[in-house]
Design an enzyme around this catalytic site. Sequence first.
Site, PDB file in Angstrom:
ATOM      1  N   HIS A 189      -7.412  -5.874  -0.319  1.00 34.48           N
ATOM      2  CA  HIS A 189      -6.227  -5.046  -0.107  1.00 34.48           C
ATOM      3  C   HIS A 189      -5.278  -5.688   0.897  1.00 34.48           C
ATOM      4  CE1 HIS A 189      -3.908  -1.390  -0.233  1.00 34.48           C
ATOM      5  NE2 HIS A 189      -4.014  -1.204   1.072  1.00 34.48           N
TER       6      HIS A 189
ATOM      7  N   SER B  31       0.832  -1.200   0.000  1.00 35.26           N
ATOM      8  CA  SER B  31       0.000   0.000   0.000  1.00 35.26           C
ATOM      9  C   SER B  31       0.872   1.258   0.000  1.00 35.26           C
ATOM     10  CB  SER B  31      -0.955  -0.053   1.194  1.00 35.26           C
ATOM     11  OG  SER B  31      -2.002   0.864   1.055  1.00 35.26           O
TER      12      SER B  31
ATOM     13  N   ASP C 207      -9.480  -5.408  -4.515  1.00 34.51           N
ATOM     14  CA  ASP C 207      -8.889  -4.401  -3.627  1.00 34.51           C
ATOM     15  C   ASP C 207      -9.793  -3.179  -3.622  1.00 34.51           C
ATOM     16  OD1 ASP C 207      -7.306  -2.346  -2.468  1.00 34.51           O
ATOM     17  OD2 ASP C 207      -5.478  -3.401  -3.058  1.00 34.51           O
TER      18      ASP C 207
END
Length: 276
Positions: free
Chosen positions: A256, A97, A227
Amino acid sequence: MTHITTADGTTIFYKDWGPRDAQPIVFHHGWPLSADDWDNQMMYFLGHGYRVIAHDRRGHGRSTQTAGGHEMDTYAADVAALTDALDLKNAVHIGHSTGGGEVTRYVARAKAGRVAKAILVGAVPPVMVKSASNPGGLPIDVFDGLRSALLANRAQFFIDVPTGPFYGFNREGAKVSQGLIDNWWRQGMMGAANAHYECIKAFSETDFSEDLKQIQQPVLVAHGTDDQIVPIADSAELAVKLLPNGILKTYPGLPHGMLSTHPEIINPDMLAFIKA
């Protein structure tokens, strides 16, 4: 507790496990978490003979709650200070991320010999926010909403995110882990509200396009097709086109936070890429 001190006096906490002469793997966590988010992967790669290192980004976890420096240039400089202090060579950098953005900026600027490969998992590059040059991005209103929720009640917000879209626990049939939710909240609340607030701009508005183009090392781009935090169409699918030596691996239906929900799938794939 192990720390380094950066040029501006910030102390960066890090974990460093395994043989000092083994190939190092450096893990970069997502927002608003800490090095603890990598416990599964650190134990996995430690078991395969690697030296594993993970740090808490400034303002996060056990690192200094600084007044400033909550942007990608400083994040990357902090990583450079850590890798210099440990004199890491031929390292693999893995970022999730926001951490994927940090990896991208660091690797693009890293000293020769420091980096062997990189892995971006559910990562934010090239750029998240919608603009004339990025029409498929998320509207700025989405990120303003994150800022508003953080200001209104950070403790509740940090329950809502992992309970819902982060791990895909809002999907029908999802196997919900209360432990993951609680651990996400614990990590988030260790950090500073100002750092988390400013980091939203850092992960959503930083354009990593030129960084991606400069990275010559092999890069694995791994992303779940479900995601809900960093949509794949405007991240991984674009990033791999900018990387000179990038490989895209997609995971149908995974969220995610797939590193935590499905490590038995993701970890072996990362190991195979590192060994290849």
